[in-house]
Scaffold this active site. Structure first.
Site, PDB file in Angstrom:
ATOM      1  N   GLU A 144      55.421-112.734-129.983  1.00  0.00           N
ATOM      2  CA  GLU A 144      55.368-113.873-130.913  1.00  0.00           C
ATOM      3  C   GLU A 144      55.098-115.187-130.175  1.00  0.00           C
ATOM      4  OE1 GLU A 144      56.005-114.052-134.643  1.00  0.00           O
ATOM      5  OE2 GLU A 144      54.938-115.822-133.930  1.00  0.00           O
TER       6      GLU A 144
ATOM      7  N   GLY B  28      53.492-121.014-129.748  1.00  0.00           N
ATOM      8  CA  GLY B  28      54.796-121.335-129.147  1.00  0.00           C
ATOM      9  C   GLY B  28      55.934-120.953-130.074  1.00  0.00           C
TER      10      GLY B  28
ATOM     11  N   GLU C 272      48.363-129.717-117.338  1.00  0.00           N
ATOM     12  CA  GLU C 272      48.621-129.267-115.972  1.00  0.00           C
ATOM     13  C   GLU C 272      47.695-129.979-114.984  1.00  0.00           C
ATOM     14  OE1 GLU C 272      49.475-125.205-115.415  1.00  0.00           O
ATOM     15  OE2 GLU C 272      49.528-124.806-117.559  1.00  0.00           O
TER      16      GLU C 272
ATOM     17  N   LYS D 196      44.300-117.285-127.823  1.00  0.00           N
ATOM     18  CA  LYS D 196      45.218-117.247-128.969  1.00  0.00           C
ATOM     19  C   LYS D 196      44.468-116.879-130.242  1.00  0.00           C
ATOM     20  CE  LYS D 196      48.307-120.686-126.897  1.00  0.00           C
ATOM     21  NZ  LYS D 196      48.492-122.152-126.757  1.00  0.00           N
TER      22      LYS D 196
ATOM     23  N   GLY E 119      56.231-125.635-124.858  1.00  0.00           N
ATOM     24  CA  GLY E 119      57.471-126.283-124.427  1.00  0.00           C
ATOM     25  C   GLY E 119      58.563-125.259-124.184  1.00  0.00           C
TER      26      GLY E 119
END
EC number: 1.1.1.3
Lengths: 412, 412
Positions: A125, A130, A186, A201, A298
């Site tokens: 999941e 996220g 990043e 995704k 996050g």
């Protein structure tokens, strides 16, 4: 007693430890199961000693292979060595929970088959959206639907950058730097800004929604690196915002799938998704449009999704998500539907270009000196092939330096 | 072979039959289970003969009690006789799927206990948010969260009416009539427009989210029947739209819960939810804000949710949603947080009122003659108790006819 091993103790891994520890009593009360963390794999034990009980830490994967655990949580990321580890754990009949989109987009079908053969479960999941519940709602709650399309903002980094460009008038480089300073991007932002993360995704979502494998390496992928202030300005002029969208559609047995910058109406549900948030709009034949919205990344949001998967395994020891089809979809790279496109032509031959574009809505961009010799038009075409023919024709006109196009979607 | 009985063949019931028939092959392919509809309970068999195979129809519940079915789908609605039927089926060890919010809001805890005792499952995803997956994401995917609040538009009828008042300048009566003509409102709209339908759904959501029973009859419920054009006008003036919100918050061990008209920022995610759509925003301590959006009612959306529950039972024969707590929450009727309120005072004593409201933002409403003698202010108070004291004070001023207040929420 359910015993859990965690591979990785970075941002997400430490979030998973925190959420498990916070919920031990609740789990016990609600479902009558005790749960404990048995081992945590890290690269350097010393670095984690101040955060976790040292008995739990190991830098040797063999310690975990030989440990009697029920569920293995993989939050290391990347293909190598996660792929080999997970295969070995599946063969050892351990349930797997992973947040690893690279791995699932590439090897999801094979790993789900292995899980099924071994009578264990593999959940992921957290790999899409996220903390937003999306894969389980899609594959379970909405299983009575045939899906027509997916439109989604799947990457928080690029949405944050585009929001800064739109709201704070930053240019791309400034916005990227700002995102890096705040930890939203990043040091090497390639996977995000080039659209690869979104494409992985989208491939996972689409493979489940259409029950055909949508190979992420075969879809059209365009990032946000060449979006400039004038694109943003133009989008505003026509009441739009530029978003990096994952789009897939099933039509006549084919699947169109792409990740690309799109101008969406600023008042649409997708246009309203700002900053680091993600949003996924599914169009099902029974349910119509449903949208899922929240933080797509996050520490705690991602750990929240991992924990949900752990609980699901504890409550229900059967393979459920067996619908990650191996059969590859016929993927169309070109957008098949009639829509408008912004076309920017850099040229010293404005007259000729404007003649060529006479049938369409036209704008003359004169925002700053660098872009002075430029014609912008909104052109509506039947499909992307026709657009490309048009663009090739424009490119052949003398003194045309560059032609750029961005899709404009009016709906959502 | 999974055998299903359906109680009711109205709008939702016929949608369930349609979706089951459309998905028989898919289910067989994906999870290797055959599924068949064994019986359908209707009031008058003759009325349904042209739509369904007559062998399936019965007007006698005893035929279904004696039939060897695995799952009973209850889509009759209302408490009586659905409540007695479901209890009997649970004792017969049949799994239940229901879309019945009245029943679940009133007897959910008792029925879930009975299901557990009998080793069967009771699912009711369709009872909140129609086709939007919300109960399963809340209770499973997000189970690692402690929830701080719920803010939701849970009733499509009232949202449609408020959208017409806002966008098309209709007054309440016109908009209601229009909604009835289009089939968005029932001939007797009481349950929708008085807020009872929303309150039942809020109670189901809150009971699961906070793991304490939130009794819908104990919460503050205010409908939309006294919203007039001037309220809408005023909301626009301050950049808001009026929405009928279900709001609950957990603070210091207490739960505040209410259904009431609220002015929400027109650009907020909730403010953007128009027409018959529903939207639910959950705030969890790990995941942050997540929103679920889609059609909250209708034949196929609701049937889509019912079908998802059926598949879940087929795939997983264990009680999962055991978290519908009997222990009643301490419910606070007054809003406990600092926020702004619109206060409308009808008076022939404007001077005195304005003195009383001197510290707050003031507006003078003069939109049409009927409302000429009126002062409107936006006042910020620490909580609703203080607001009520203020309003009582205003009411005591001579020549004050009426004082009305609507909450203004700036967030979401």
């Amino acid at each position: 007693m359910i015993s859990i091993a965690i591979l990785g103790h970075g941002v997400v891994g430490s979030g998973v430890v925190e959420i498990i520890n916070n919920n031990i009593n609740k789990l016990n009360e609600k479902i009558g199961e005790e749960i404990k963390i048995a081992k945590i794999l890290v690269r350097d034990v010393k670095k984690h000693l101040n955060k976790v009980n040292s008995n739990l830490l190991t830098d040797n994967i063999e310690d975990i292979f030989s440990e009697n655990v029920d569920i293995v949580v993989e939050v290391m990321g990347g293909i190598d060595p996660a792929y080999d580890y997970i295969k070995k754990f599946l063969n050892l009949k351990k349930h797997i929970v992973t947040a690893n989109k690279d791995l699932i987009a590439k090897h999801g079908d094979e790993l789900l088959d292995m899980a099924k053969e071994n009578g264990v479960r593999l959940h992921f999941e957290a790999s899409v959206g996220g903390g937003i519940p999306i894969l389980r709602p899609l594959s379970e709650c909405l299983s009575g639907n045939n899906f027509n399309s997916i439109n989604a903002i799947l990457n928080g980094t690029t949405n944050f950058i585009l929001s800064r460009m739109d709201k704070d008038n930053m240019d791309y480089e400034e916005a990227l730097k700002y995102a890096q300073e705040l930890g939203f991007a990043e040091a090497n932002p390639e996977s995000d800004v080039m659209g690869y993360d979104s494409a992985r995704k989208l491939s996972i979502l689409s493979t489940i929604a259409y029950n055909e494998k949508v190979n992420w390496e075969k879809i059209h992928i365009q990032g946000i690196t060449d979006i400039d202030k004038n694109d943003i300005e133009f989008a505003k002029k026509i009441g739009c915002r530029i978003k990096l969208l994952g789009i897939s559609k099933k039509e006549n047995g084919n699947i169109y799938a792409s990740v690309r910058p799109v101008m969406v109406n600023k008042d649409s549900s997708i246009g309203k998704i700002e900053d680091e948030f993600n949003g996924i709009v599914l169009d099902g034949d029974a349910v119509g449009n449903v949208m899922f919205y929240g933080k797509g990344a996050g520490k705690l949001p991602t750990a929240s999704a991992v924990f949900g998967d752990i609980v699901d395994i504890i409550q229900n020891n059967r393979q459920k998500l067996a619908c990650f089809n191996k059969k590859e979809a016929l993927i169309q790279k070109n957008y098949q539907n009639k829509c408008k496109w912004m076309v920017r032509v850099k040229t010293e031959n404005k007259h000729e270009i404007m003649k060529e574009l006479a049938d369409f809505e036209k704008f003359y961009l004169d925002i700053n000196k660098e872009f002075k010799n430029e014609v912008i038009a909104l052109i509506e075409v039947e499909n992307e092939e026709i657009l490309n023919e048009k663009i090739n024709k424009l490119k052949k006109i003398p003194n045309v330096y560059d032609v750029k196009s961005i899709m404009v979607l009016g709906d959502n």
